[in-house]
Design an enzyme around this catalytic site. Structure first.
Site, PDB file in Angstrom:
ATOM      1  NE  ARG A  57      29.238  -2.908  27.075  1.00  0.00           N
ATOM      2  CZ  ARG A  57      29.370  -3.766  26.055  1.00  0.00           C
ATOM      3  NH1 ARG A  57      30.494  -3.884  25.464  1.00  0.00           N
ATOM      4  NH2 ARG A  57      28.351  -4.512  25.648  1.00  0.00           N
ATOM      5  CB  THR A  58      26.738  -3.251  33.491  1.00  0.00           C
ATOM      6  OG1 THR A  58      26.552  -2.334  32.421  1.00  0.00           O
ATOM      7  CG2 THR A  58      26.390  -2.582  34.794  1.00  0.00           C
ATOM      8  CE  LYS A  86      12.873 -23.288  40.752  1.00  0.00           C
ATOM      9  NZ  LYS A  86      13.731 -23.860  41.807  1.00  0.00           N
ATOM     10  NE  ARG A 107      21.984  -3.921  32.838  1.00  0.00           N
ATOM     11  CZ  ARG A 107      22.810  -3.635  31.829  1.00  0.00           C
ATOM     12  NH1 ARG A 107      22.827  -4.389  30.744  1.00  0.00           N
ATOM     13  NH2 ARG A 107      23.614  -2.606  31.893  1.00  0.00           N
ATOM     14  CG  HIS A 135      23.181   1.977  33.029  1.00  0.00           C
ATOM     15  ND1 HIS A 135      23.960   1.553  34.080  1.00  0.00           N
ATOM     16  CD2 HIS A 135      23.554   1.221  31.952  1.00  0.00           C
ATOM     17  CE1 HIS A 135      24.764   0.591  33.653  1.00  0.00           C
ATOM     18  NE2 HIS A 135      24.533   0.363  32.372  1.00  0.00           N
TER      19      HIS A 135
HETATM   20  N1   CP Z   1      26.829  -0.165  28.675  1.00  0.00           N
HETATM   21  C1   CP Z   1      26.205  -1.240  29.140  1.00  0.00           C
HETATM   22  O1   CP Z   1      25.347  -1.180  30.006  1.00  0.00           O
HETATM   23  O2   CP Z   1      26.635  -2.425  28.575  1.00  0.00           O
HETATM   24  P1   CP Z   1      26.080  -3.845  28.941  1.00  0.00           P
HETATM   25  O3   CP Z   1      24.632  -3.911  28.516  1.00  0.00           O
HETATM   26  O4   CP Z   1      26.952  -4.825  28.181  1.00  0.00           O
HETATM   27  O5   CP Z   1      26.204  -4.039  30.431  1.00  0.00           O
END
Ligand code: CP
Length: 337
Positions: A57-58, A86, A107, A135
Site C-alpha cells: 500500500r504505502t 554492497k 521505508r 509511520h
Molecule cells: N499499511 C501499510 O503500511 O501497508 P504496506 O506495508 O503494504 O505498505
C-alpha cells in the site's frame, strides 16, 4: 508548520491546524483520485520511492499519488537490489538519490533511519515507516478515515472512543496514531494487547497527559463493546526473533461477524492499517466481515492516495496550481468507488 520543502518524518511535527490543512487539501484531491479529472501540476518532477522493507500500500499509493499529479516515479525495492547491500551508507545513498529526485519517500527497517537519511538528503524526505518507530502518513490517512466515518454518523474526532488491538509494541501505525490523537480532546482509548506486546509507556503517558481516558486490557470483547472505532493490527512477525515467538500471540484478538454482532454497537467501524494476515492460523479479521458496511479497511487504503497527494502538493507548494493544469479525463473511467 511550514510544509514547503519540509521533511515529513514524525507525527510530532504536526499541530492540529496542520492536520486540518492536510485533510482539506486531501478532500480537494478526490476528483483526481477518482479519475474524474487529471492534472499535470507535477509534470517533470520525480519521486524517488525507496523501499528497503516489504510494502504494498504505502509504496504503490505514494507512487500513484505522484503519478496522479503528473509526476514520474523511480523506485528501488529491497536491500538486495540496492547498493546498500554492497556496504554503501545511508549518507551516500541520500546524497546520490536526492540528486535524481525532487522528493523522496523511504521505508527502512531501522528506527531513526529515515531521519538519518533526511539529514543528508538535498530534497524533502517523507517517512514511509522506520522499523517499529513511526509511520506518520499512515496515521494521517487513519485519522482522515476516522473523521470521514464519524462525520457520516454525526460525530467528530473530539470525544472519539477507540480500541487499538493487537501488537501495540511493534505496530508503528498505532504509535503514530496515538501521537496524533494527543492533538484532540476527550478521547477514550482502549489499548488491547498481550502484556508482552503492550503500547510503549511513553505513548501511554502522552495520551494521559493529553487528558484522554486510557483503559489497558488483554480482553477483546469487553474492550470493543462501547467504541466508535475498533482498530485491529497484525502481529508484526518481522519484528520477532523467531516465527514461533510471534505464533504465540496469533488469534488472541480475532474479530469476525459473530463476535461483532454479539459485542459491538451496531455502528462500530472496523479499521486495520493492512496487510491483514489472512492465513488460516492468523485469525485477525475474518473474511466473513468483508460484506459488513462498517468494515472500513479498503476505504482506509483508498484514502492513502488522497492524503499522500495532499502531502506532495503541500511540500512542493503547488496546491494553488493543481486545478490550473487540470482537465476532464478523456478515457473511459470505469473506476468504481
Ligand atoms: N499499511 C501499510 O503500511 O501497508 P504496506 O506495508 O503494504 O505498505
Amino acid at each position: 508548520m511550514d510544509f514547503i520543502g519540509a521533511n515529513i518524518l514524525s507525527i510530532q511535527q504536526f499541530e492540529r491546524g496542520d492536520i486540518d490543512k492536510v485533510f482539506s487539501v486531501a478532500d480537494s484531491m478526490k476528483p483526481y483520485a477518482q479519475r474524474q479529472r487529471a492534472t499535470r501540476v507535477l509534470d517533470g518532477a520525480i519521486l524517488g520511492n525507496m523501499f528497503f522493507e516489504a510494502s504494498t500500500r504505502t509504496r504503490v499509493s505514494f507512487g500513484s499519488a505522484f503519478n496522479l499529479l503528473g509526476g514520474a516515479v523511480r523506485e528501488t525495492t529491497g536491500f538486495e537490489s540496492s547498493a546498500l547491500s554492497k556496504g554503501e551508507s545511508l549518507y551516500d545513498t541520500a546524497r546520490v538519490l536526492s540528486g535524481y529526485s525532487d522528493v523522496i519517500c523511504m521505508r527502512h527497517p531501522q528506527e531513526g533511519s529515515v531521519s538519518e537519511f533526511a539529514k543528508a538528503s538535498r530534497v524533502p524526505v517523507i517517512n514511509g515507516g522506520d522499523g517499529a518507530n513511526e509511520h506518520p502518513t499512515q496515521a494521517l490517512l487513519d485519522l482522515y478515515t476516522i473523521r470521514h466515518e464519524l462525520i457520516s454518523k454525526g460525530r467528530q474526532i473530539d470525544g472519539l472512543r477507540i480500541a487499538m488491538i493487537g501488537d501495540l509494541k511493534h505496530g508503528r501505525t498505532v504509535h503514530s496514531l496515538s501521537q496524533l490523537l494527543c492533538l484532540y480532546k476527550n478521547i477514550h482509548v482502549s489499548l488491547v494487547s498481550p502484556k508482552e506486546l503492550a503500547m510503549p509507556e511513553y505513548l501511554v503517558e502522552a495520551l494521559r497527559e493529553a487528558g484522554h481516558t486510557i483503559v489497558i486490557s488483554e480482553e477483546l470483547t469487553a474492550s470493543i463493546s462501547q467504541v466508535d472505532i475498533a482498530y485491529s493490527t497484525r502481529i508484526q512477525e518481522e519484528r520477532f526473533q523467531t516465527k514461533a515467538e510471534a505464533d504465540l500471540y496469533r488469534g488472541r484478538f480475532r474479530l469476525n461477524q459473530s463476535i461483532y454482532t454479539e459485542f459491538c454497537e451496531p455502528n462500530t467501524v472496523i479499521m486495520h492499517p493492512l496487510p491483514r494476515d489472512s492465513r488460516a492460523e492468523a485469525n485477525e479479521i475474518d473474511s466473513d466481515l468483508d460484506g459488513n458496511p462498517n468494515l472500513a479497511i479498503f476505504r482506509q487504503a483508498d484514502n492513502g492516495v488522497l492524503v499522500r497527494m495532499a502531502l506532495f502538493t503541500l511540500v512542493l507548494d503547488v496546491v494553488h496550481l493543481v486545478e490550473k493544469s487540470a482537465y476532464d479525463v478523456p478515457w473511459f473511467s470505469g473506476h468504481r468507488h
